[in-house]
Design an enzyme around this catalytic site. Structure first.
Site, PDB file in Angstrom:
ATOM      1  N   GLU A   1      53.802 -17.319  67.600  1.00  0.00           N
ATOM      2  CA  GLU A   1      53.037 -17.049  68.817  1.00  0.00           C
ATOM      3  C   GLU A   1      52.753 -18.334  69.607  1.00  0.00           C
ATOM      4  O   GLU A   1      52.827 -18.330  70.842  1.00  0.00           O
ATOM      5  CB  GLU A   1      51.707 -16.366  68.460  1.00  0.00           C
TER       6      GLU A   1
ATOM      7  N   ASP B   1      50.790 -18.277  62.702  1.00  0.00           N
ATOM      8  CA  ASP B   1      51.143 -19.675  63.012  1.00  0.00           C
ATOM      9  C   ASP B   1      49.984 -20.291  63.780  1.00  0.00           C
ATOM     10  O   ASP B   1      49.141 -19.572  64.359  1.00  0.00           O
ATOM     11  CB  ASP B   1      52.446 -19.746  63.828  1.00  0.00           C
TER      12      ASP B   1
END
Lengths: 437, 437
Positions: B111, B46
């Site tokens: 994250e 991400d």
């Protein structure tokens, strides 16, 4: 039926150097009988930004009727009143009645950004306005459930204060703690503008505010204004002031400063661990007679530069005036104020309140200054319409009664105009007689 | 080739009550030779938000090579390093060489919002980590042009401070001057957080910061850190401190507070004459050993409530901790730090710097606490990569040399691991001998 011209409103140069053309304005005319009064109606069809996710219950761009109200962006500001005026004329036509006044229209599409092309238009189309007697603007709302006529508005000096720390945004983990962050400077600057009692902290800003005379002060006592109802309309629990008179004065005749937001920081939903490099704080001062835009601009700039100097920041500061719109006050003994009072009496059976509006119709002042014509503001929207807000509306009842007021106003104005003409003719005849005798 | 599982990472309940499923994580395994060391690589796919109009020169979601650099969101944080690791393994396979270590992977997709599902995953998949010897994270960057190994990161306590004046936004003309505006309260609150020297103004916030020992202080003198180069990387003219030691300490071992922005105010381009009703200020504190999240939260809440109380505002205040990620410090005498040093020596011919990182890898701490395994951070990205910023990149050279470091690291680690095993076996044999004798 009438004549209609689409006229250029000029263009804007954006911050990135690009230019964009403003939407053109419409100048239209219906009737040119020199015996009749000529009324020019001003309206605008542009609106404030609106997105469903801002908190609208319905699609802001689909007019939706619910419980006697018509919801949609522009319903009251200003598409509704524009349509009501056209509807009033349409009714005369449908009934095959002679419209008792000549009508002119100016409809524009850049009002919400301060009508930047209007001065140019008024100068270039001087001839269009030369035979206008009265100018009517219906771009504000009543103060209460009672109809009102508006004789003053506040101005608007809208400022950008920009702080730039560097060329690019940085990661707050990697660089937090060693950078002079632009957002830190920004919140210090914005916190220096207004105190917790609503008083503007810019030195000298109140110097040119017209003093409150005993006579003006009395005016506020007689206004029909329900503080509790106003609180309900705003959905705010507590105002800055406790009396009706203070509230009205601080809405109408004293300046105010509002902080609107910050561009360039992280403004999305959720979290982002960014140190923004360039942020632009946006605030505006609603200024009142006799404050002058260049003086306000100078005071704001000096104040922000002084505060910034104390921060010892290596960042770059830039202050700019983005909108500079003057306040406006009219003479309430103009014939069209009398005609509007009569029209309201006829439709509602009551006397309207003579009020001011805290918001800015730059046009009222611009029209008055450039055309030298008499300007009146004749609102038809309700106090709880929520212009510029989520779920803006106009009530079905206000729309219909407003249409009736406009239609009735044409008739009353024509009568008063006729009387005035007769008086003027008699006076001229007497003068001629005296000269001849 | 290996085993690969897609595992659930749980869901989030949004502020409006909606729930959204997090993207699942990948747990994978390659090799299970009990004689070999087992290394688990953590990465995330991400990224931070990115829009072309934020100031990107190329489409942030199309990897674009220019002048030896690979531009794109996630190029360095963290898609590039994930690919480099896979590339290193792929090279062993292409050469039909035996990979000298067993490999495990955990790749996640949440994250950037603080890995909210990771604790649950680590608890539910305890078995997966039970035979892991070393955990490697490659989610940060070098400090200079010199390769580095990272042994510490700061934590992140990300706060929302919300002020609500009423149920709806209001027109600043109509209501400016009589309302306790939420933006006024907000700028006062945010201006109370940090002073112009970068010092956090929340009382008690520094109480738990680990004191700087003489020994630790010496460490900073030997770090290869070019302040001018760092200034060029940040594109900032002036830092808050003048010496290398102060800069490093304030990036790594002292807390910092950054104000990220305000949600709910007007943040668009241009002007909007609105009084926002609900605004949410966003700021975060990078906390360091031995600051504890619950203590930080309590101090921040108390401070904001105290400041707000002094404003005498009728508005509603709400403070919430949105991310609470702990700082992390590792022991630099772990075998994998030695293996990484040898690998870097082999690829670059120089000693790496032993550094910390000011940003937060919540995982390092979480992995250390929950798996009790040895964690190392082995960055391959350059200091000027601009993670979280516009025009994020990884250089082609760093990508290729980084891949070589990873491949070499497998080999060095296996040798050290073998030595350790031998020593351990010898020790065990001696103990057995002693017991038998």
């Amino acid at each position: 039926m009438g004549d209609c011209d689409v006229v250029d409103m000029g263009f804007e140069t954006l911050h990135d150097g690009q230019t964009i053309q403003f939407p053109p304005a419409i100048l239209a005319q219906l009737g040119n009988d020199t015996d009749k009064a000529t009324v020019c109606f001003y309206g605008h069809v542009d609106v404030q930004p609106a997105k469903k996710e801002d908190g609208w219950k319905t699609d802001p761009y689909t007019l939706t009727e619910n419980n006697g109200n018509l919801y949609g962006r522009g319903a009251t500001d200003n598409k509704g009143p524009v349509l009501a005026w056209i509807h009033a004329i349409d009714t005369y036509m449908a009934l095959k009645k002679d419209i008792p006044v000549n009508l002119k229209f100016i409809i524009e599409g850049v009002e919400e950004t301060g009508s930047p092309g209007l001065v140019k238009l008024l100068k270039e189309h001087e001839k269009f306005f030369s035979d206008v007697d009265y100018i009517v603007i219906s771009d504000n709302v009543w103060l209460s459930r009672k109809p009102a006529l508006t004789y003053g508005t506040r101005g608007n000096a809208y400022f950008f204060v920009e702080v730039e720390s560097g060329k690019k945004d940085l990661h707050s983990g990697t660089f937090g703690g060693i950078i002079h962050e632009s957002m830190r400077d920004m919140v210090y600057l914005l916190a220096s503008l207004v105190d917790t009692s609503g008083r503007i902290l810019i030195p000298g800003i109140y110097d040119d505010v017209a003093p409150l005379t005993e006579e003006e002060n009395k005016l506020y006592n007689s206004i029909d204004f329900d503080m509790e109802e106003h609180k309900n309309n705003t959905e705010v629990n507590t105002f800055l002031y406790n009396t009706k008179e203070e509230i009205l004065q601080h809405m109408w005749r004293y300046p105010s400063l509002s902080i609107h937001g910050i561009e360039g920081g992280f403004s999305g939903v959720g979290t982002k661990t960014v140190i923004p490099s360039k942020v632009i704080g946006k605030f505006s001062i609603r200024q009142v007679p006799n404050m002058q835009i260049p003086v306000v601009e100078k005071l704001v700039r000096k104040h922000l530069e002084d505060v910034f100097a104390k921060l010892n920041s290596p960042n770059r500061l830039k202050v700019s005036l983005e909108i500079g719109a003057m306040p406006w006050v009219a003479k309430v003994d103009d014939p069209q104020y009398e005609a509007a009072k009569r029209a309201i009496r006829k439709v509602f059976g009551i006397e309207p309140d003579l009020i001011r509006d805290g918001s800015t119709i730059p046009l009222a002042r611009t029209f008055q200054d450039l055309t030298k014509k008499k300007v009146m503001m004749l609102p038809i929207g309700g106090a709880d319409d929520g212009e510029h807000s989520q779920n803006e509306k106009i009530s079905r009842s206000n729309y219909i009664q407003g249409t009736k007021i406009f239609a009735s106003f044409f008739l009353e104005l024509s009568k008063l105009h006729e009387d005035l003409q007769t008086k003027s003719n008699l006076k001229n005849a007497k003068i001629a007689q005296l000269i001849e005798s």
